[in-house]
Design a protein around this motif. Structure first.
Motif, PDB file in Angstrom:
ATOM      1  N   SER A  34       0.827  -1.201   0.000  1.00 55.63           N
ATOM      2  CA  SER A  34       0.000   0.000   0.000  1.00 55.63           C
ATOM      3  C   SER A  34       0.862   1.252   0.000  1.00 55.63           C
ATOM      4  CB  SER A  34      -0.912  -0.008   1.233  1.00 55.63           C
ATOM      5  OG  SER A  34      -1.580   1.233   1.375  1.00 55.63           O
ATOM      6  N   GLN A  35       0.344   2.295  -0.611  1.00 56.51           N
ATOM      7  CA  GLN A  35       1.022   3.588  -0.571  1.00 56.51           C
ATOM      8  C   GLN A  35       0.798   4.298   0.754  1.00 56.51           C
ATOM      9  OE1 GLN A  35      -0.638   5.595  -4.026  1.00 56.51           O
ATOM     10  NE2 GLN A  35       1.113   4.992  -5.290  1.00 56.51           N
ATOM     11  N   HIS A  36      -0.220   3.879   1.496  1.00 55.09           N
ATOM     12  CA  HIS A  36      -0.589   4.562   2.736  1.00 55.09           C
ATOM     13  C   HIS A  36      -0.082   3.837   3.976  1.00 55.09           C
ATOM     14  CE1 HIS A  36      -3.117   6.869   0.061  1.00 55.09           C
ATOM     15  NE2 HIS A  36      -3.728   5.770  -0.327  1.00 55.09           N
ATOM     16  N   ALA A  37       0.411   2.626   3.816  1.00 55.74           N
ATOM     17  CA  ALA A  37       0.956   1.831   4.916  1.00 55.74           C
ATOM     18  C   ALA A  37       1.889   0.813   4.288  1.00 55.74           C
ATOM     19  CB  ALA A  37      -0.171   1.151   5.687  1.00 55.74           C
ATOM     20  N   ASP A  38       2.398  -0.122   5.085  1.00 53.60           N
ATOM     21  CA  ASP A  38       3.226  -1.166   4.486  1.00 53.60           C
ATOM     22  C   ASP A  38       2.376  -2.141   3.685  1.00 53.60           C
ATOM     23  OD1 ASP A  38       5.599  -0.152   5.564  1.00 53.60           O
ATOM     24  OD2 ASP A  38       5.275  -1.199   7.463  1.00 53.60           O
ATOM     25  N   PHE A  39       1.200  -2.486   4.235  1.00 55.11           N
ATOM     26  CA  PHE A  39       0.293  -3.414   3.558  1.00 55.11           C
ATOM     27  C   PHE A  39      -1.145  -2.977   3.780  1.00 55.11           C
ATOM     28  CE2 PHE A  39       4.103  -5.888   4.376  1.00 55.11           C
ATOM     29  CZ  PHE A  39       4.334  -6.477   3.140  1.00 55.11           C
ATOM     30  N   GLN A  40      -1.986  -3.447   2.877  1.00 52.99           N
ATOM     31  CA  GLN A  40      -3.410  -3.175   2.990  1.00 52.99           C
ATOM     32  C   GLN A  40      -4.166  -4.491   2.802  1.00 52.99           C
ATOM     33  OE1 GLN A  40      -5.799  -0.892  -0.142  1.00 52.99           O
ATOM     34  NE2 GLN A  40      -5.426   0.676   1.420  1.00 52.99           N
ATOM     35  N   ALA A  41      -5.027  -4.829   3.787  1.00 51.49           N
ATOM     36  CA  ALA A  41      -5.885  -6.013   3.686  1.00 51.49           C
ATOM     37  C   ALA A  41      -7.233  -5.574   3.140  1.00 51.49           C
ATOM     38  CB  ALA A  41      -6.026  -6.686   5.039  1.00 51.49           C
ATOM     39  N   ASN A  42      -7.597  -6.112   1.969  1.00 48.76           N
ATOM     40  CA  ASN A  42      -8.815  -5.668   1.286  1.00 48.76           C
ATOM     41  C   ASN A  42      -9.946  -6.691   1.367  1.00 48.76           C
ATOM     42  OD1 ASN A  42      -7.339  -3.418   0.554  1.00 48.76           O
ATOM     43  ND2 ASN A  42      -6.745  -4.267  -1.429  1.00 48.76           N
ATOM     44  N   ALA A  43      -9.851  -7.626   2.319  1.00 48.65           N
ATOM     45  CA  ALA A  43     -10.831  -8.708   2.390  1.00 48.65           C
ATOM     46  C   ALA A  43     -12.237  -8.230   2.732  1.00 48.65           C
ATOM     47  CB  ALA A  43     -10.386  -9.740   3.423  1.00 48.65           C
ATOM     48  N   ALA A  44     -12.346  -7.093   3.405  1.00 50.33           N
ATOM     49  CA  ALA A  44     -13.670  -6.657   3.862  1.00 50.33           C
ATOM     50  C   ALA A  44     -14.630  -6.420   2.707  1.00 50.33           C
ATOM     51  CB  ALA A  44     -13.532  -5.385   4.698  1.00 50.33           C
ATOM     52  N   LEU A  45     -14.133  -5.980   1.576  1.00 49.98           N
ATOM     53  CA  LEU A  45     -15.029  -5.652   0.460  1.00 49.98           C
ATOM     54  C   LEU A  45     -15.685  -6.895  -0.135  1.00 49.98           C
ATOM     55  CD1 LEU A  45     -13.193  -3.082   0.855  1.00 49.98           C
ATOM     56  CD2 LEU A  45     -13.686  -2.592  -1.547  1.00 49.98           C
ATOM     57  N   PRO A  46     -14.920  -7.932  -0.502  1.00 49.83           N
ATOM     58  CA  PRO A  46     -15.608  -9.131  -1.013  1.00 49.83           C
ATOM     59  C   PRO A  46     -16.415  -9.850   0.070  1.00 49.83           C
ATOM     60  CG  PRO A  46     -13.240  -9.511  -0.834  1.00 49.83           C
ATOM     61  CD  PRO A  46     -13.462  -8.058  -0.645  1.00 49.83           C
ATOM     62  N   LEU A  47     -15.959  -9.791   1.326  1.00 54.61           N
ATOM     63  CA  LEU A  47     -16.699 -10.457   2.407  1.00 54.61           C
ATOM     64  C   LEU A  47     -18.028  -9.765   2.692  1.00 54.61           C
ATOM     65  CD1 LEU A  47     -13.876 -11.299   4.987  1.00 54.61           C
ATOM     66  CD2 LEU A  47     -15.229 -12.913   3.649  1.00 54.61           C
ATOM     67  N   ALA A  48     -18.097  -8.463   2.446  1.00 56.14           N
ATOM     68  CA  ALA A  48     -19.320  -7.710   2.754  1.00 56.14           C
ATOM     69  C   ALA A  48     -20.515  -8.258   1.985  1.00 56.14           C
ATOM     70  CB  ALA A  48     -19.104  -6.237   2.430  1.00 56.14           C
ATOM     71  N   LYS A  49     -20.295  -8.620   0.721  1.00 56.76           N
ATOM     72  CA  LYS A  49     -21.394  -9.168  -0.077  1.00 56.76           C
ATOM     73  C   LYS A  49     -21.838 -10.522   0.477  1.00 56.76           C
ATOM     74  CE  LYS A  49     -19.945  -6.887  -4.355  1.00 56.76           C
ATOM     75  NZ  LYS A  49     -19.511  -7.091  -5.771  1.00 56.76           N
ATOM     76  N   GLN A  50     -20.842 -11.323   0.835  1.00 58.98           N
ATOM     77  CA  GLN A  50     -21.145 -12.657   1.353  1.00 58.98           C
ATOM     78  C   GLN A  50     -21.870 -12.588   2.693  1.00 58.98           C
ATOM     79  OE1 GLN A  50     -17.644 -15.116   1.562  1.00 58.98           O
ATOM     80  NE2 GLN A  50     -18.635 -16.700   2.772  1.00 58.98           N
ATOM     81  N   LEU A  51     -21.470 -11.628   3.529  1.00 65.15           N
ATOM     82  CA  LEU A  51     -22.041 -11.512   4.878  1.00 65.15           C
ATOM     83  C   LEU A  51     -23.234 -10.572   4.940  1.00 65.15           C
ATOM     84  CD1 LEU A  51     -18.623 -11.224   6.758  1.00 65.15           C
ATOM     85  CD2 LEU A  51     -20.154 -13.208   6.773  1.00 65.15           C
ATOM     86  N   GLN A  52     -23.474  -9.862   3.814  1.00 63.42           N
ATOM     87  CA  GLN A  52     -24.575  -8.881   3.751  1.00 63.42           C
ATOM     88  C   GLN A  52     -24.431  -7.833   4.851  1.00 63.42           C
ATOM     89  OE1 GLN A  52     -28.194 -11.303   3.730  1.00 63.42           O
ATOM     90  NE2 GLN A  52     -28.102 -11.439   1.501  1.00 63.42           N
ATOM     91  N   MET A  53     -23.221  -7.295   4.923  1.00 59.31           N
ATOM     92  CA  MET A  53     -22.901  -6.231   5.872  1.00 59.31           C
ATOM     93  C   MET A  53     -22.191  -5.116   5.130  1.00 59.31           C
ATOM     94  SD  MET A  53     -21.347  -8.581   8.981  1.00 59.31           S
ATOM     95  CE  MET A  53     -20.873  -7.132   9.925  1.00 59.31           C
ATOM     96  N   ALA A  54     -22.136  -3.943   5.742  1.00 59.17           N
ATOM     97  CA  ALA A  54     -21.364  -2.842   5.180  1.00 59.17           C
ATOM     98  C   ALA A  54     -19.873  -3.192   5.256  1.00 59.17           C
ATOM     99  CB  ALA A  54     -21.638  -1.558   5.943  1.00 59.17           C
ATOM    100  N   PRO A  55     -19.089  -2.909   4.198  1.00 62.55           N
ATOM    101  CA  PRO A  55     -17.658  -3.247   4.213  1.00 62.55           C
ATOM    102  C   PRO A  55     -16.916  -2.668   5.417  1.00 62.55           C
ATOM    103  CG  PRO A  55     -18.322  -2.600   2.012  1.00 62.55           C
ATOM    104  CD  PRO A  55     -19.491  -2.312   2.916  1.00 62.55           C
ATOM    105  N   ARG A  56     -17.255  -1.440   5.804  1.00 60.28           N
ATOM    106  CA  ARG A  56     -16.528  -0.829   6.918  1.00 60.28           C
ATOM    107  C   ARG A  56     -16.831  -1.564   8.232  1.00 60.28           C
ATOM    108  NH1 ARG A  56     -13.531   3.723   7.132  1.00 60.28           N
ATOM    109  NH2 ARG A  56     -13.150   4.585   9.204  1.00 60.28           N
TER     110      ARG A  56
END
Length: 581
Positions: A34-56
């Motif tokens: 990531s440009q904003h940190a060393d790494f960025q975990a982006n799992a919340a976005l695909p999981l949000a659809k599966q869990l029917q929750m807001a990504p945040r």
């Protein structure tokens, strides 16, 4: 020591399970730089659809999980923050990063883990006896050798198979020509110095002299019948060609030896048995006098079934028969877990048919993987296949001579202060390295334009640039003297350029694993080039030799690990690293 990504990924996966239950065990954390940190975990976005929750909200629950909190409590991460719609930014703690680099520097393997060992059979190079190696042999030789080196370094047992063309009808005319010029004569010695001249002279006689052609045809029958004197003469041609092959291999710095030779003649005794077994199993049938295998899904023009011919109508055997015999032997005798064929793209359909036939015959079990490592063409400036002005294939030795000459000219221009002895020694190291790296640094199944001026340049993604980077690190240690010898391997990360270099160095093991899995040496080239660039920025922004002792020791440790990783990476590509440039 695992890479930073390898250390973080399973923790984020565990946190996902902790937050949402065992049904999400081993979920992909989608971890990226990531440009904003060393790494960025982006799992919340695909999981949000599966869990029917807001990504945040998904991201918040992941961050609150015990595993992620332990990253902070244990000093692995300095911060874990949520940004945007649900990205999780992870910044490593300076102390953890410094310790990880120190451990990698102390590790003789520099963080490269050994994989579960396999026996990997690699078929590569494959020149023809009494024929010149040309530019078409360059890529299969260089790519195959790099893969063999990397796979061995990863812990696999590699069995090299140099499937030379050492059998067939041309040997009738070659043997008769050998008898005409005299065994041991100067003309006969051309097989090991200028094989094209010997072959072309034999061909010219075959085409122009009916009596010679008749003798040549009779000699083929004698060769295939196992006539002792004919086999002796054939063996002499093979032996002379070995000297020629080994001259090329030595010049290229590849690891093939005579022990790796497994030419077409190796399988002579197996060919009739291959045909018999396929016939008895009902897999092969006679069509227009030839014994063929017809496979579902393989069709030619107008949708007609496409045959794999395993015995010709005249009773002779072809490539299909020999290649089936190689599969049988590599599985049964060489005990291959994985078989790699490093050959040109034009052989793709043939290989697929051979493997499908071997599967049907039970010679190639489902758990053994054959892989075609597709080799693309080398192009000239006109973007056509590289050839001589006359249209003939470019001789490989001539190409290497030209590369060394170009390297010498570039060194003479760039480094006139070097002694004549130093420049003479550097030219082949730079020139041969340039040819190999240019080949390896592009995807093996793609084409590339052969441009010597660019290849030997000190600028850009070239082997000379990387060789210079290694030489620069070695020069730093020579100047450091006792300070370099006594450098404490403890690394302290205080500057952004140190952090960038440390993160890059920790990726070495992951990159090699990817090369071994994907069979793509260009990934290692890209990594080494980017590492050298990262070191260059570090070198410019972070004074090394003028730093105070604690900082000096840390930066020397970073420099030393950079030197070792670059040198090891180039060695795995088969490229030398001169002490000075």
């Amino acid at each position: 020591m695992p890479s930073a990504a390898a250390a973080l990924a399973p923790v984020v996966s565990a946190a996902i399970e902790e937050a949402f239950g065992p049904e999400l065990r081993d979920a992909d954390p989608v971890l990226r730089p990531s440009q904003h940190a060393d790494f960025q975990a982006n799992a919340a976005l695909p999981l949000a659809k599966q869990l029917q929750m807001a990504p945040r909200e998904v991201a918040q629950r992941i961050v609150a999980a015990p595993s992620v909190q332990a990253l902070l409590d244990d000093g692995v991460c300095a911060s874990v923050e949520i940004s945007g719609p649900g990205f999780i930014n992870l910044t490593l703690a300076d102390g953890w990063l410094g310790s990880a680099v120190s451990a990698t520097a102390a590790d003789p393997r520099h963080g490269v883990a050994q994989q579960a060992p396999q026996r990997v059979v690699i078929d590569y190079s494959a020149p023809n006896v009494a024929k010149e190696m040309h530019v078409g042999h360059l890529r299969t030789t260089v790519v195959g050798d790099a893969l063999a080196r990397v796979l061995e370094h990863l812990g696999h047992t590699v069995v090299r198979q140099n499937h030379i063309g050492d059998w067939g009808t041309p040997f009738g005319m070659l043997i008769e020509h050998l008898l005409d010029v005299g065994e041991g004569s100067e003309e006969a010695r051309l097989v090991e110095t200028d094989p094209n001249s010997f072959y072309q002279a034999a061909r010219a006689k075959f085409d122009a002299d009916p009596a010679f052609a008749m003798r040549a045809r009779a000699r083929v029958v004698a060769l295939q019948g196992g006539d002792g004197d004919t086999l002796r003469l054939w063996g002499e041609l093979v032996e002379l060609s070995k000297h020629y092959f080994n001259g090329i291999y030595s010049r290229l710095g590849v690891s093939l030896t005579d022990d790796d030779l497994a030419g077409e003649s190796t399988y002579n005794d197996d060919l009739a048995r291959v045909c018999d077994e396929l016939t008895e199993a009902g897999i092969a049938t006679v069509s227009d006098g030839a014994l063929c295998v017809f496979l579902d899904g393989f069709t030619g023009r107008e949708g007609k079934p496409l045959p794999l011919i395993i015995r010709k109508s005249d009773g002779g055997y072809g490539y299909g028969t020999t290649d089936l015999a190689t599969v049988r032997r590599r599985v049964r005798d060489l005990r291959a877990d994985r078989m790699l064929y490093v050959i040109g793209v034009t052989q793709s359909l043939h290989l697929q048919m051979v493997w499908a036939t071997a599967r049907r015959a039970g010679w190639l079990p489902d758990d053994i993987e054959p892989v075609h490592v597709v080799i693309g063409n080398v192009l000239g400036a006109d973007r056509k296949i590289l050839k001589t002005r006359s249209g003939a294939p470019l001789r490989l030795m001539a190409l290497l001579d030209e590369a060394v000459a170009a390297a010498r000219a570039a060194i003479d221009e760039d480094r006139p202060g070097l002694s004549e002895e130093e420049r003479a020694a550097l030219a082949p190291q730079v020139g041969i390295g340039a040819v190999k790296y240019a080949d390896l640094s592009v995807a093996h199944d793609s084409e590339y334009v052969f441009d010597l001026e660019r290849m030997v340049s000190l600028h850009g993604n070239t082997s000379r640039y990387l060789q210079y980077a290694v030489a620069r690190t070695r020069s730093i240690f020579r100047k450091a003297g006792d300070a370099g010898d006594a450098a404490d391997p403890a690394v302290a990360i205080t500057e952004p350029e140190e952090r960038a270099l440390a993160l890059a160095l920790l990726d070495f093991g992951d990159v090699l694993a990817e090369v071994g899995d994907a069979l793509e040496p260009h990934r290692l080239c890209t990594y080494l080039f980017e590492l050298a660039q990262t070191f260059s920025v570090f070198y410019e922004q972070c004074p090394i030799l003028t730093a105070e002792p604690p900082v000096l020791a840390s930066r020397l440790a970073l420099t030393g690990l950079t030197r070792d990783v670059l040198a090891e990476g180039l060695h795995l590509l088969g490229i030398e690293t001169p002490e000075t440039m």
